[in-house]
Design an enzyme around this catalytic site. Structure first.
Site, PDB file in Angstrom:
ATOM      1  CD  GLU A 146      -3.045  -0.972   0.181  1.00  0.00           C
ATOM      2  OE1 GLU A 146      -3.048   0.047  -0.529  1.00  0.00           O
ATOM      3  OE2 GLU A 146      -3.884  -1.876   0.066  1.00  0.00           O
TER       4      GLU A 146
ATOM      5  CG  ASP B 161      -5.742  -7.268  -7.740  1.00  0.00           C
ATOM      6  OD1 ASP B 161      -4.651  -7.503  -7.183  1.00  0.00           O
ATOM      7  OD2 ASP B 161      -6.608  -6.513  -7.258  1.00  0.00           O
TER       8      ASP B 161
ATOM      9  CD  GLU C 121     -15.013  -5.048  -0.966  1.00  0.00           C
ATOM     10  OE1 GLU C 121     -13.945  -5.177  -0.349  1.00  0.00           O
ATOM     11  OE2 GLU C 121     -15.069  -4.604  -2.127  1.00  0.00           O
TER      12      GLU C 121
ATOM     13  CD  GLU D 101     -10.638  -1.598  -7.809  1.00  0.00           C
ATOM     14  OE1 GLU D 101      -9.605  -1.437  -7.146  1.00  0.00           O
ATOM     15  OE2 GLU D 101     -11.783  -1.346  -7.359  1.00  0.00           O
TER      16      GLU D 101
END
Length: 937
Positions: free
Chosen positions: A147, A294, A388, A406
């Site tokens: 992150e 991803d 989610e 996204e």
């Protein structure tokens, strides 16, 4: 989280495989730069309307960014419901989510290049000055390497990229002298100790001040990391090396990628979700394109585009071929096992995979991108936001939505590639839903539950870094942006890095290690720029023709969880036994269980236990069927338990200045007015005296005709309800007396009766944790008159302001209300209290058998899928959509009735027995199924 359309241009700065070898990623990009293809399925949107929507995006950004700067800065993030900053250590821990917070003004850094994209150059200049003046990167705090890299390092590099661009233009940032780059370099060196492992994979966390493995660092003992965590570093680290000339950053990121590539499963060419950073062993062996993996795939393709290294493209193509072979089941993308890729690892999908259609656009594979995007859009139209996680038959699996960008990202890239105005309408829907359901007075609040519309006190930095950037670019013309967006690549956090870095400071060896491990399929290079014929056939209705069959996929079709092994039975052989069809009294079913290696054990207390011995199955296929049967039984039993629970309710503040924008998650009561079957209750709130409501109220005139506020404790909930009802209250809200409790961190609370007849209680009663209750109490102190709405789910704000409109336009019957209630089945981790007391003896479920509260003692079903470990059943939220197929309902209902008739006391118990010898291959499958139930985003 994808590439900025048009990047490198055809034939410029391209690796010398061939003059035009940018695969279809470049084909899509070149198409964007060269032409605008319009598919005639939707009416074109006028420039005036696009400008209006673009201006609306600007206003929304101002609302979010302005409230962060006013109420939260210099904290990392804004808490939009309580209008204050989220500071690490000062709020209840949210677990791994808090690892993104490092006391470095995260939202400001993450928003830097968004300000420039939105033409807010003066605000950008002010923001850069604040970062240089106020931000400290030497804090004693443990943060996520992943992150911190994508948000902070990426944010600093994106800000630097656009700062030097503005400086060259000669109007803004004339004072700038690479200060952001120096901060980025400082941060890069602080992250380097995380790579001190034998594999080269980084530790998942690091202390910004003390690094790794020192006593004061409080980290460095971890053994596992996710594939995306280790594989999403190359863009930022390589850019830092290219900007500064310090090659060490790119070298470390390349080494991590090389190791992941080497450890891929060789027969399937897939990677798992988590890996041991020391040994390289796969810890979780399921594979997909969503959470945990991803951006690893994303960065392989983009590293090729940014750095011009063929090996990254070859690796991406190899993985992409495996994804389309095993994981893609259009329009679905389902996780599989890396060692047995024909076997699905789960029956649900997570929201993070919504980035994948955008990546497929860059690859040039348009058809599956359109299909998956359309399926996701249908789910969004059903729930206003993308949950989610949701199942293969489009039930809600996890109901939260933290305002993820996204889907907006993929919408932008599909529009850039097709020019189809349909995607402008999709973007318009996203804007409307954000303003209608997520906007609150102090910003935009994440959705706690997409079914009820309740909010969470959370506005992540990625919302400003990505969402507004993609939405604005979707509606903007080229002249609306002060620089050429085609000269930059988007990182996974949508930060902008200039493509000229591909020719700067190229001191990194580009040894092609890919060919050492795999034979490449040359067909991967067939789609090359500028050939767009494969991408876009001459039919102008191409995109519409792909979307059309999926229009009703959520509402009217009922796809089953797709299990690939069933394909082997299509030749006429008998299909395997499904959990929903199983009957313990059927001898044929028991024989099939035995063949699959599943034993049925009757326990002394009347319960029935299932245990599988994979080694005892008649064949490998039967063993696979047994594993699938056990997983289905776990999911079926979880669903049956959850159907006994009451769904969450909503408390919506409708008075000035809230006007329905603040929605609080409330626990239901097992007595009183059922809000799912009756019209919501609306009224002003008033505190009862005594505040605990345990005796006759001394201020009946204050609560008459109002909704009474009562504190939890000292007596039963039903007694409180009777006392306020006798005083004339039209409803009640019980506020938890445990200071600091919150629906963000605690399971849903459900108020039970007192073991007596509660039919005399006619008013609705709801429960709020302390944090949510404080929001109402603070509003009373500030505004005195506070009106709320008690309902089964949040109401449309238009109808709140004009109640008569709802009555005229939305008539609903009791059956409709029941259908809505069925849609809102909540997690069975609900806490059920029979008595409103602190004492565990008095609130124990088993200590009050006379209560009508559902228990999981006799009717809960939890199945051990392995002899080695008991399989904990984690009951995730699963609900049906309005258009759920009746055949599935009927089958489940018939199954339930059959079991009750045959043995009303039957339940599936857990048992742990050792396995002396099971083939390693089957052990991996069993472990994977166990991990599925523990899986978290």
């Amino acid at each position: 989280m994808s590439e900025a359309g048009g990047g490198r241009g055809c034939g410029s700065s391209v690796p010398q495989r061939a003059p035009w070898s940018l695969v279809a990623a470049a084909a899509a990009l070149c198409l964007v730069a060269a032409t605008s293809v319009w598919t005639a399925g939707a009416a074109p949107m006028s420039r005036e309307e696009r400008q209006k929507l673009g201006n609306q995006v600007l206003e929304m950004f101002d609302h979010a960014y302005g409230n962060y700067m006013e109420h939260a800065y210099p904290a990392d993030e804004l808490m939009p419901l309580t209008c204050r900053g989220r500071v690490r250590g000062q709020e209840p821990s949210r677990g791994d989510v808090d690892d993104a917070l490092g006391k470095f003004s995260l939202t400001l850094i993450d928003s830097l290049d968004t300000l420039v994209v939105l033409n807010k150059t003066k605000e950008f200049e002010d923001a850069v000055r604040k970062v240089l003046r106020d931000v400290n990167l030497d804090n004693d705090v443990v943060v996520s390497v992943f992150e911190t890299n994508i948000r902070v390092l990426g944010g600093l590099l994106g800000g630097h990229s656009l700062a030097i661009m503005l400086k060259e233009k000669g109007e803004y940032m004339q004072w700038y002298n690479d200060e952001l780059l120096q901060m980025a370099k400082q941060l890069g060196y602080k992250l380097l100790p995380a790579f001190n492992t034998t594999s080269g994979l980084p530790y998942p966390r690091i202390n910004l001040k003390f690094g790794i493995r020192k006593p004061e660092a409080r980290t460095g003992t971890e053994t596992d990391t996710c594939t995306a965590c280790a594989g999403t570093l190359i863009l930022e680290f390589a850019a830092l090396s290219r900007f500064t000339g310090a090659t060490i950053f790119e070298e470390y990121a390349r080494k991590a990628l090389d190791f992941l590539w080497e450890k891929r499963q060789r027969s399937s060419n897939l990677v798992g979700v988590t890996i041991n950073i020391h040994t390289g062993d796969w810890v979780r062996k399921d594979s997909g394109v969503g959470a945990g993996i991803d951006s690893y795939y994303e960065y392989l393709l983009k590293a090729y585009v940014l750095l011009g290294d063929d090996s990254f493209l070859e690796r991406f193509n190899t993985h992409y071929d495996a994804i389309m072979r095993y994981i893609s089941q259009p329009p679905l993308l389902l996780d599989v096992h890396i060692h047995k890729p024909m076997l699905n690892a789960r029956t649900w999908m997570d929201a993070l995979l919504a980035f994948f259609p955008g990546l497929q656009v860059l690859k040039g594979d348009i058809r599956p991108a359109i299909e998956t995007h359309e399926m996701l859009y249908q789910v969004i139209k059903k729930h206003n936001f993308l949950p989610e996680a949701f199942t293969t038959d489009f039930r809600v699996h996890w109901a939260q939505h933290p305002l993820r960008p996204e889907f907006a990202e993929s919408t932008y890239f599909l529009y850039k590639a097709t020019g189809d105005p349909y995607y402008l309408e999709v973007g318009k829907t996203l804007i409307e839903n954000l303003n209608k359901y997520a906007r609150v007075p102090c910003g935009f609040a994440a959705m706690k539950d997409v079914r009820t519309g309740s909010h969470e006190d959370r506005m992540d930095s990625f919302f400003l870094a990505e969402m507004f950037k993609y939405l604005y670019l979707l509606f903007a013309d080229k002249e609306d942006i002060i620089f050429d967006i085609e000269d930059y690549i988007f990182t996974t956090e949508a930060h902008l890095l200039p493509l000229w870095l591909s020719t700067t400071n190229q001191s990194i060896s580009k040894k092609n290690t890919t060919s050492e491990y795999t034979e490449l399929d040359d067909s991967n290079f067939d789609w090359t720029c500028p050939n767009t014929q494969i991408l876009f056939p001459n039919d102008p209705l191409y995109a519409q023709s792909i979307r059309e069959p999926l229009k009703n996929v959520v509402d009217k079709s009922c796809p089953r969880g797709i299990i690939r092994v069933e394909e082997s039975f299509r030749s006429g052989a008998k299909p395997p036994l499904r959990a929903r069809d199983f009957m313990a009294t059927n001898p044929e079913h028991l024989e099939i269980l035995k063949k699959m290696g599943v034993s049925l054990i009757h326990l002394k207390d009347g319960r029935v236990q299932l245990v599988q011995h994979a080694i005892q199955a008649a064949s490998s296929i039967d063993a696979e069927d047994g594993l699938r049967f056990m997983q289905e039984m776990i999911e079926l039993s979880s669903q049956q338990q959850k159907e006994q629970q009451l769904p969450p309710r909503a408390v919506q503040i409708v008075s000035h200045p809230f006007f329905g924008r603040v929605v609080l998650t409330a626990g239901p009561a097992q007595f009183g007015l059922d809000l799912s079957k009756h019209k919501e209750t609306r009224g002003f709130v008033a505190s009862s005296k005594p505040y605990n409501g345990c005796s006759e109220l001394t201020n009946p005139e204050a609560v008459m005709g109002k909704i009474a506020l009562i504190q939890r404790g000292q007596c039963m909930f039903a007694e409180k309800a009777r006392n306020i009802q006798n005083a004339g209250a039209i409803g009640g809200i019980v506020i938890d007396d445990n200071e600091g409790s919150s629906s963000d961190t605690a399971p849903l609370f459900q108020m039970a009766g007192d073991g007596k007849d509660t039919d005399d209680i006619k008013i609705p009663m709801l429960f709020l944790f302390s944090k949510e209750g404080s929001i109402i109490l603070d509003a009373i102190r500030e505004y005195e008159e506070v009106e709320v709405l008690l309902s089964d789910k949040a109401k449309d704000r238009v109808n709140i302001l004009n109640p008569e409109m709802e009555n005229e336009e939305q008539p609903s019957s009791e059956n409709d209300s029941q259908n809505q209630s069925a849609e809102q089945i909540t997690s069975s981790s609900q806490e059920v209290d029979l008595v409103d007391q602190e004492s565990p003896e008095e609130s124990s479920l088993n200590s009050q058998p006379e209560s009508s509260s559902p228990t999981d003692t006799d009717n809960a079903a939890s199945v051990s899928a392995s002899e080695q470990n008991s399989n904990p059943v984690e009951n995730h939220e699963t609900t049906s959509l309005d258009g759920e197929c009746t055949d599935l309902d009927n089958q489940l209902q018939e199954q339930s009735e059959t079991e009750e008739d045959s043995n009303p006391n039957v339940s599936w118990g857990k048992k742990v027995q050792p396995i002396d010898s099971i083939l390693a291959d089957w052990n991996e499958d069993i472990e994977a199924f166990e991990m599925m139930e523990k899986d978290e985003l």
